[in-house]
Enzyme design. Sequence first.
Site, PDB file in Angstrom:
ATOM      1  N   GLU A   1      82.518  23.435 -63.782  1.00  0.00           N
ATOM      2  CA  GLU A   1      81.144  23.909 -63.866  1.00  0.00           C
ATOM      3  C   GLU A   1      80.877  24.674 -65.173  1.00  0.00           C
ATOM      4  O   GLU A   1      81.608  25.617 -65.508  1.00  0.00           O
ATOM      5  CB  GLU A   1      80.840  24.787 -62.646  1.00  0.00           C
ATOM      6  CG  GLU A   1      79.456  25.407 -62.625  1.00  0.00           C
ATOM      7  CD  GLU A   1      78.326  24.390 -62.660  1.00  0.00           C
ATOM      8  OE1 GLU A   1      78.421  23.364 -61.964  1.00  0.00           O
ATOM      9  OE2 GLU A   1      77.354  24.613 -63.401  1.00  0.00           O
TER      10      GLU A   1
ATOM     11  N   THR B   1      74.595  19.117 -63.157  1.00  0.00           N
ATOM     12  CA  THR B   1      75.824  18.588 -62.553  1.00  0.00           C
ATOM     13  C   THR B   1      75.622  17.164 -62.048  1.00  0.00           C
ATOM     14  O   THR B   1      76.473  16.291 -62.253  1.00  0.00           O
ATOM     15  CB  THR B   1      76.275  19.434 -61.343  1.00  0.00           C
ATOM     16  OG1 THR B   1      76.426  20.785 -61.737  1.00  0.00           O
ATOM     17  CG2 THR B   1      77.612  18.935 -60.805  1.00  0.00           C
TER      18      THR B   1
ATOM     19  N   HIS C   1      79.165  29.349 -62.394  1.00  0.00           N
ATOM     20  CA  HIS C   1      77.755  28.939 -62.386  1.00  0.00           C
ATOM     21  C   HIS C   1      76.872  30.151 -62.683  1.00  0.00           C
ATOM     22  O   HIS C   1      77.168  31.252 -62.236  1.00  0.00           O
ATOM     23  CB  HIS C   1      77.401  28.344 -61.018  1.00  0.00           C
ATOM     24  CG  HIS C   1      76.124  27.557 -61.021  1.00  0.00           C
ATOM     25  ND1 HIS C   1      74.890  28.141 -61.133  1.00  0.00           N
ATOM     26  CD2 HIS C   1      75.918  26.224 -60.943  1.00  0.00           C
ATOM     27  CE1 HIS C   1      73.963  27.200 -61.124  1.00  0.00           C
ATOM     28  NE2 HIS C   1      74.547  26.028 -61.010  1.00  0.00           N
TER      29      HIS C   1
ATOM     30  N   ASP D   1      80.956  19.962 -67.130  1.00  0.00           N
ATOM     31  CA  ASP D   1      79.825  19.125 -66.680  1.00  0.00           C
ATOM     32  C   ASP D   1      78.605  19.226 -67.602  1.00  0.00           C
ATOM     33  O   ASP D   1      77.901  18.242 -67.816  1.00  0.00           O
ATOM     34  CB  ASP D   1      79.449  19.392 -65.205  1.00  0.00           C
ATOM     35  CG  ASP D   1      78.959  20.806 -64.917  1.00  0.00           C
ATOM     36  OD1 ASP D   1      79.084  21.693 -65.790  1.00  0.00           O
ATOM     37  OD2 ASP D   1      78.453  21.023 -63.791  1.00  0.00           O
ATOM     38  N   HIS D   2      78.353  20.423 -68.162  1.00  0.00           N
ATOM     39  CA  HIS D   2      77.181  20.626 -69.034  1.00  0.00           C
ATOM     40  C   HIS D   2      77.288  22.027 -69.616  1.00  0.00           C
ATOM     41  O   HIS D   2      78.203  22.775 -69.268  1.00  0.00           O
ATOM     42  CB  HIS D   2      75.876  20.454 -68.255  1.00  0.00           C
ATOM     43  CG  HIS D   2      75.824  21.269 -66.993  1.00  0.00           C
ATOM     44  ND1 HIS D   2      75.673  22.620 -66.987  1.00  0.00           N
ATOM     45  CD2 HIS D   2      75.974  20.904 -65.682  1.00  0.00           C
ATOM     46  CE1 HIS D   2      75.694  23.059 -65.740  1.00  0.00           C
ATOM     47  NE2 HIS D   2      75.894  22.040 -64.917  1.00  0.00           N
TER      48      HIS D   2
HETATM   49  C1  GP9 Z   1      75.473  22.500 -56.891  1.00  0.00           C
HETATM   50  C2  GP9 Z   1      76.344  22.524 -58.088  1.00  0.00           C
HETATM   51  C3  GP9 Z   1      75.658  23.151 -59.264  1.00  0.00           C
HETATM   52  O1  GP9 Z   1      76.048  21.872 -55.790  1.00  0.00           O
HETATM   53  O2  GP9 Z   1      76.832  21.273 -58.367  1.00  0.00           O
HETATM   54  O3  GP9 Z   1      74.670  22.349 -59.761  1.00  0.00           O
HETATM   55  P1  GP9 Z   1      74.023  22.612 -61.182  1.00  0.00           P
HETATM   56  O4  GP9 Z   1      73.007  23.705 -61.026  1.00  0.00           O
HETATM   57  O5  GP9 Z   1      75.094  23.003 -62.134  1.00  0.00           O
HETATM   58  O6  GP9 Z   1      73.393  21.311 -61.532  1.00  0.00           O
HETATM   59 MN    MN Z   2      76.825  22.259 -63.018  1.00  0.00          MN
END
Ligand code: GP9
Ligand code: MN
Length: 418
Positions: free
Chosen positions: A38, A82, A197, A256-257
């Site tokens: 994440e 994500t 996150h 992921d980003h």
């Molecule tokens: C939510 C998690 C986070 O289940 O994958 O999502 P994001 O906000 O990073 O897209």
């Molecule tokens: Mn994410």
Amino acid sequence: DGSELVEVNNYVRANQASPNKEMFGKYAGRNVILVSMESLQSFVINNEMNGEVVTPFLNSLTKDPDTYYFSDFYHQTGLGKTSDSEFIVENSLFGLGRGAVFFTHGENTYNSMSETLGENGYHTSVMHPNNKSFWNRDRIYQSFNIEKFYDIDSYTVNEGEEVNWGMKDIPFFNQSADLMKDIPQPFYTRMITLTNHYPFYLDEEDKYINEYTSNSGTLNRYFQTVRYMDEALKLFFEDLKEQGLYDNSIIVLYGDHYGISENHNKAMAMYLEKEHITPYDSALLQSVPLFIHIPGSKDGREITETAGQIDLRPTILHLLGIDTSKDMQLGADLFSEEHDGFVIFRDGRFITDELLYTDEVCYDRETGEETSIDACQPYIDRATIELEHSDKIINGDLLRFYDQKTGNLTAGAGKSGK
Ligand code: GP9
Ligand code: MN
């Protein structure tokens, strides 16, 4: 209509990168464990924050004899965050320029990596300790033919094991390794972490390093949650060894980003010891780390090829010896000699080994100086075409008309165009 598929198919067929002969099938039959890390950006790797190491475990992987470390790798996500990264990795297509494809096109026909691996005898799953309907995952995972979704109901979240958006990474990995031991092998599982996150909060006992000292609380806390995730990954590798799953698996870790948006540019400039963050810097900051860890390979090294998430699917399938020459994919095998050092962002920016294009300005990658737009033009054209082709496939649900096994366009495709 289906006739668009003819055009897209011609383009994709003409632009396939053939697999690296030595790597193709070298790890056939191994389990594949993908970890979506994440919000992890590359700027923390092999870097310190006020004298403290941020990612000691991942740093060790960058020098590990069993790890290919891709240091010029980028996320290609848009608003779907994500979920976009999941979409890109599963399909080797882009997400959409507006909204989240997971929501808008959850019922389309796809030929996902999960589906392909399922057809090749793999058990396929996703592990993510959140409500199953978040990002419409439960629906689109059916379209991806993912066999099992280990959502929050597969986990026991004990007292104090929750932070930010859900279960903390350490218990998540720990319980996941337990679940994995009961999955029939070979398996492909995609794990999605959550602790790192926004807004990057942590309980006191999970803070292994101090906060940073800028005017952005977000950036300040980010280093701590990254450090926590790094610890969780280290423990996960140990769990895999304990469960006897380590030696027979390929473990792929990627960011992921971005985690730190341009709202925190002032603080980022301070951390990176720059006067300010320019659009050129911002593009480079979209780099996320990629590690392909193959126990026993002894061939590990840093690979500086410019690449993106869209390349993961063909790379992984080729390592397992699965042909992708008929797949409707826009990425290329990272080990292929024909892989172009070129990554397209969802918003049309791009980076090559020599150029960087952002805000309609073409930069020399090396010097960061503005250069003639003519140098960028062929890549601008290619980026436009590839993003358009991807959009056409998704908006027209074109894979309905495509048989990936034979490479034939089926019922309806092309008819109306002739
Ligand atoms: C939510 C998690 C986070 O289940 O994958 O999502 P994001 O906000 O990073 O897209
Ligand atoms: Mn994410």
